[in-house]
Design a protein around this motif. Structure first.
Motif, PDB file in Angstrom:
ATOM      1  N   ASP A   1       3.283   5.575  -1.967  1.00 31.18           N
ATOM      2  CA  ASP A   1       4.432   6.543  -3.239  1.00 31.18           C
ATOM      3  C   ASP A   1       4.598   7.119  -4.228  1.00 31.18           C
ATOM      4  OD1 ASP A   1       4.651   6.723  -0.675  1.00 31.18           O
ATOM      5  OD2 ASP A   1       6.776   5.279  -0.777  1.00 31.18           O
ATOM      6  N   ARG A   2       4.676   6.154  -5.218  1.00 25.10           N
ATOM      7  CA  ARG A   2       4.382   5.646  -7.360  1.00 25.10           C
ATOM      8  C   ARG A   2       2.870   6.075  -7.397  1.00 25.10           C
ATOM      9  NH1 ARG A   2       4.856  -0.120  -6.986  1.00 25.10           N
ATOM     10  NH2 ARG A   2       3.285  -0.079  -7.209  1.00 25.10           N
ATOM     11  N   ALA A   3       1.538   6.471  -7.168  1.00 22.49           N
ATOM     12  CA  ALA A   3       1.018   7.809  -6.863  1.00 22.49           C
ATOM     13  C   ALA A   3       1.382   9.151  -6.705  1.00 22.49           C
ATOM     14  CB  ALA A   3      -0.585   7.977  -6.203  1.00 22.49           C
ATOM     15  N   SER A   4       2.162   9.351  -5.369  1.00 23.03           N
ATOM     16  CA  SER A   4       2.270  10.933  -5.139  1.00 23.03           C
ATOM     17  C   SER A   4       3.352  11.009  -6.472  1.00 23.03           C
ATOM     18  CB  SER A   4       2.984  10.769  -3.878  1.00 23.03           C
ATOM     19  OG  SER A   4       3.093  12.142  -2.848  1.00 23.03           O
TER      20      SER A   4
ATOM     21  N   ALA B   1       4.914  14.771 -10.314  1.00 23.29           N
ATOM     22  CA  ALA B   1       5.646  15.328 -11.939  1.00 23.29           C
ATOM     23  C   ALA B   1       4.630  15.047 -13.102  1.00 23.29           C
ATOM     24  CB  ALA B   1       5.720  13.070 -12.610  1.00 23.29           C
ATOM     25  N   LYS B   2       3.712  14.714 -13.040  1.00 19.62           N
ATOM     26  CA  LYS B   2       2.763  15.460 -13.991  1.00 19.62           C
ATOM     27  C   LYS B   2       1.978  17.211 -13.465  1.00 19.62           C
ATOM     28  CE  LYS B   2      -1.560  12.128 -15.234  1.00 19.62           C
ATOM     29  NZ  LYS B   2      -1.916  12.068 -15.021  1.00 19.62           N
ATOM     30  N   LYS B   3       2.519  17.636 -11.693  1.00 18.24           N
ATOM     31  CA  LYS B   3       2.176  18.703 -12.039  1.00 18.24           C
ATOM     32  C   LYS B   3       3.063  19.190 -12.894  1.00 18.24           C
ATOM     33  CE  LYS B   3       1.099  21.335  -7.913  1.00 18.24           C
ATOM     34  NZ  LYS B   3       0.699  22.079  -6.301  1.00 18.24           N
ATOM     35  N   ALA B   4       4.188  19.056 -11.863  1.00 18.82           N
ATOM     36  CA  ALA B   4       5.749  19.613 -12.615  1.00 18.82           C
ATOM     37  C   ALA B   4       5.697  19.867 -13.954  1.00 18.82           C
ATOM     38  CB  ALA B   4       6.781  18.378 -12.077  1.00 18.82           C
ATOM     39  N   ALA B   5       5.030  18.727 -15.062  1.00 20.84           N
ATOM     40  CA  ALA B   5       5.111  18.958 -16.405  1.00 20.84           C
ATOM     41  C   ALA B   5       4.144  20.056 -16.312  1.00 20.84           C
ATOM     42  CB  ALA B   5       4.315  17.393 -16.540  1.00 20.84           C
TER      43      ALA B   5
ATOM     44  N   GLU C   1      -5.554  10.139  -8.794  1.00 22.31           N
ATOM     45  CA  GLU C   1      -4.363  10.490  -7.908  1.00 22.31           C
ATOM     46  C   GLU C   1      -5.574   9.807  -7.075  1.00 22.31           C
ATOM     47  OE1 GLU C   1      -3.046  12.255  -3.212  1.00 22.31           O
ATOM     48  OE2 GLU C   1      -3.656  12.864  -5.062  1.00 22.31           O
ATOM     49  N   ARG C   2      -6.308  10.819  -7.068  1.00 16.95           N
ATOM     50  CA  ARG C   2      -8.077  10.031  -6.476  1.00 16.95           C
ATOM     51  C   ARG C   2      -8.624   8.239  -6.652  1.00 16.95           C
ATOM     52  NH1 ARG C   2      -8.910  15.227  -5.723  1.00 16.95           N
ATOM     53  NH2 ARG C   2     -10.107  15.839  -7.560  1.00 16.95           N
TER      54      ARG C   2
ATOM     55  N   ASP D   1       0.673  -1.001  -0.367  1.00 15.37           N
ATOM     56  CA  ASP D   1      -0.511   0.054  -0.030  1.00 15.37           C
ATOM     57  C   ASP D   1       0.708   0.811   0.034  1.00 15.37           C
ATOM     58  OD1 ASP D   1      -2.271  -1.277   0.010  1.00 15.37           O
ATOM     59  OD2 ASP D   1      -2.802  -0.811   2.237  1.00 15.37           O
ATOM     60  N   ASP D   2       1.827   1.237   0.995  1.00 17.04           N
ATOM     61  CA  ASP D   2       2.908   2.743   0.912  1.00 17.04           C
ATOM     62  C   ASP D   2       3.449   3.084  -0.385  1.00 17.04           C
ATOM     63  OD1 ASP D   2       2.255   3.021   3.491  1.00 17.04           O
ATOM     64  OD2 ASP D   2       3.787   2.014   4.557  1.00 17.04           O
ATOM     65  N   ARG D   3       4.156   1.785  -0.861  1.00 13.67           N
ATOM     66  CA  ARG D   3       4.991   1.626  -2.008  1.00 13.67           C
ATOM     67  C   ARG D   3       3.461   2.412  -3.353  1.00 13.67           C
ATOM     68  NH1 ARG D   3       6.862  -2.739  -0.846  1.00 13.67           N
ATOM     69  NH2 ARG D   3       5.976  -3.827  -1.585  1.00 13.67           N
TER      70      ARG D   3
END
Lengths: 313, 164
Positions: A17-20, A25-29, B163-164, A12-14
């Motif tokens: 992390d991947r989603a985050s 990355a999308k936000k930066a793009a 994300e959601r 779940d944590d991984r």
């Protein structure tokens, strides 16, 4: 906590992390994209402003060039031009004016629709000549086409009250597009005698715009304050003024002073009718300023019709 | 469409001023009893200009053409027209202003070269036309579509949704 439970938590944590990381990355793009677009828009706007500024400058340059070329060509034509000859009026002209002054008075219905202006009333001190007689003051220039047209009816009207000597004939400026080479009279050097009124005709400039005659300070005051400094200006005894042309100078296009004189008394001529109507208006005004003298002129059908046309009385 | 806020009010004032002067010139053209408040001597000579052969184009008085031009400009300078993203309005307004300038070139040429006199009221119309052209040009240059910024927001929204 079992190993299985720990493993599931780790997965779940991984995943989180991947989603985050993916979101970051999308936000930066997106931010890079927005910055690129903003920079593009800024560059585009800067380019458009430069184009607009350049266009404005271009327009101003074109206008300035046209005006400068016009001023230079006007200066050269004025300085090199000799103007049209001013010569003594022929007997055809003097007789034509005299005939028109008397023979047209009996016409009952002149066509006043051709009269420009018309003169307007003013209030102020009466304008009188040296002998105390009411004065008609004319201010014009020999190059001026509007003056060229206006002198004809003024001369016919004045000839009903007195006599001219040394009248001249000439043409207005050949290059003045309002009415080039309009045949006319010149009051410069002429004299006028009448038992009823005084007449002062001042030609301020000659055929090429050079100074010819000067106004007295009192005349200049009237010319600038009432006439706005424009040619022609006529002050009828301080009671009425005429600003501008009596009729369109193009009406006399292609004619000589003798040609005009020959049709002055002709009621069937377009030029004759127009000059007569304007002369009748001037005559009616002079009759008002001198107390209706002489009566044979001031009670003539064409003059009373003109008076009715301009005063409504 | 985003546009400089100062553009419509200034443009409308200039257009209404143009309509006012053009009405005055039109009345003076048709009513011989009304003469323009203007000198008629030397280089400044309104009467000489307004009664010249160049005062009409194809039989239509230039004063009337001027009036029609400014009346036609009025709807193009309304805030709603500036807000419109329709390129036909945007470029039509710019083209209309440019057409006015081209006609001003001809009229200045006619005054300075052919008639050799300047009519102050006509010059007022020329200046108003020039100012409208400059204003329209710069305001159009500074205008831009709001669409690109909206696209960026959508990208971010989509990322948040994923994300959601």
């Amino acid at each position: 906590m079992t190993d299985g439970a720990n493993g599931a938590k780790g997965r779940d944590d991984r995943q989180k992390d991947r989603a985050s990381n993916k979101y970051a990355a999308k936000k930066a793009a997106s931010e890079r994209l927005a910055a690129q677009r903003a920079a593009q828009q800024k560059a585009e706007r800067r380019r458009n402003v430069l184009v607009a500024g350049g266009s404005t400058l271009g327009v101003i340059i074109v206008v300035v060039v046209i005006v400068v070329v016009g001023l230079v060509s006007k200066k050269s034509s004025t300085s090199t031009g000799s103007g049209n000859a001013v010569v003594g009026a022929s007997s055809t002209v003097t007789n034509g004016i005299s005939t028109a002054a008397t023979s047209t008075l009996s016409q009952a219905s002149p066509d006043f629709s051709t009269v420009s202006g018309p003169p307007s009333t003013i209030t102020g001190n009466p304008l009188t000549g040296s002998g105390g007689k009411p004065q008609v003051l004319y201010v014009g220039a020999e190059y001026c086409p509007y003056c060229a047209a206006t002198r004809w009816p003024l001369a016919v009207a004045l000839a009903r009250f007195g006599t001219f000597d040394n009248l001249k004939t000439t043409y207005s400026s050949d290059t003045d597009q309002a009415g080039p080479h309009t045949p006319t009279l010149s009051f410069h050097g002429s004299s006028y005698t009448s038992q009823y009124i005084d007449f002062t005709g001042v030609e301020q400039e000659d055929g090429v715009g050079k100074p010819l005659e000067t106004l007295t300070s009192a005349q200049n005051q009237l010319f600038t304050s009432l006439g706005g400094g424009g040619y022609p200006f006529i002050d009828f005894g301080g009671k009425w003024i005429q600003k501008g042309s009596a009729f369109s100078p193009t009406l006399l296009k292609g004619m000589t002073p003798d040609d005009v004189a020959k049709v002055l008394a002709d009621p069937n001529s377009k030029q004759g009718k127009t000059v007569q109507a304007s002369a009748d208006v001037f005559t009616a005004i002079i009759c008002e300023m001198d107390g209706g003298k002489p009566s044979d002129v001031c009670t003539a059908p064409s003059v009373t019709a003109a008076e009715k046309a301009i005063t409504g009385k | 469409m985003r546009f400089p806020r100062w553009a419509p009010p200034i443009a409308l004032v200039l257009t209404l001023a143009g309509i006012g002067v053009a009405i005055y010139l039109t009345i003076a053209h048709y009513d011989t009893g009304v003469s323009l408040v203007c000198a008629s001597k030397g280089a400044i000579n309104c009467e000489k200009v307004t009664t010249s052969a160049q005062s009409e184009v194809f039989g239509i008085p230039v004063a009337v053409l001027g009036l029609a031009y400014f009346v036609g400009m009025l709807p193009l300078q309304l805030p709603s027209a500036w807000r419109s993203a329709d390129p036909r309005i945007r470029w039509g307004r710019l083209g209309y202003a440019a057409a006015g300038i081209l006609f001003v070139f001809y009229l200045v040429y006619a005054e300075a070269i052919i008639i050799k006199a300047i009519c102050l009221w006509c010059t007022a119309v020329h200046v108003l036309t020039l100012l409208l052209f400059v204003l329209t040009g710069f305001a159009t240059a500074l205008s831009y579509r709001e669409g690109s910024g909206h696209d960026v927001d959508l990208d971010i929204d989509e990322a948040e949704g994923a994300e959601r």
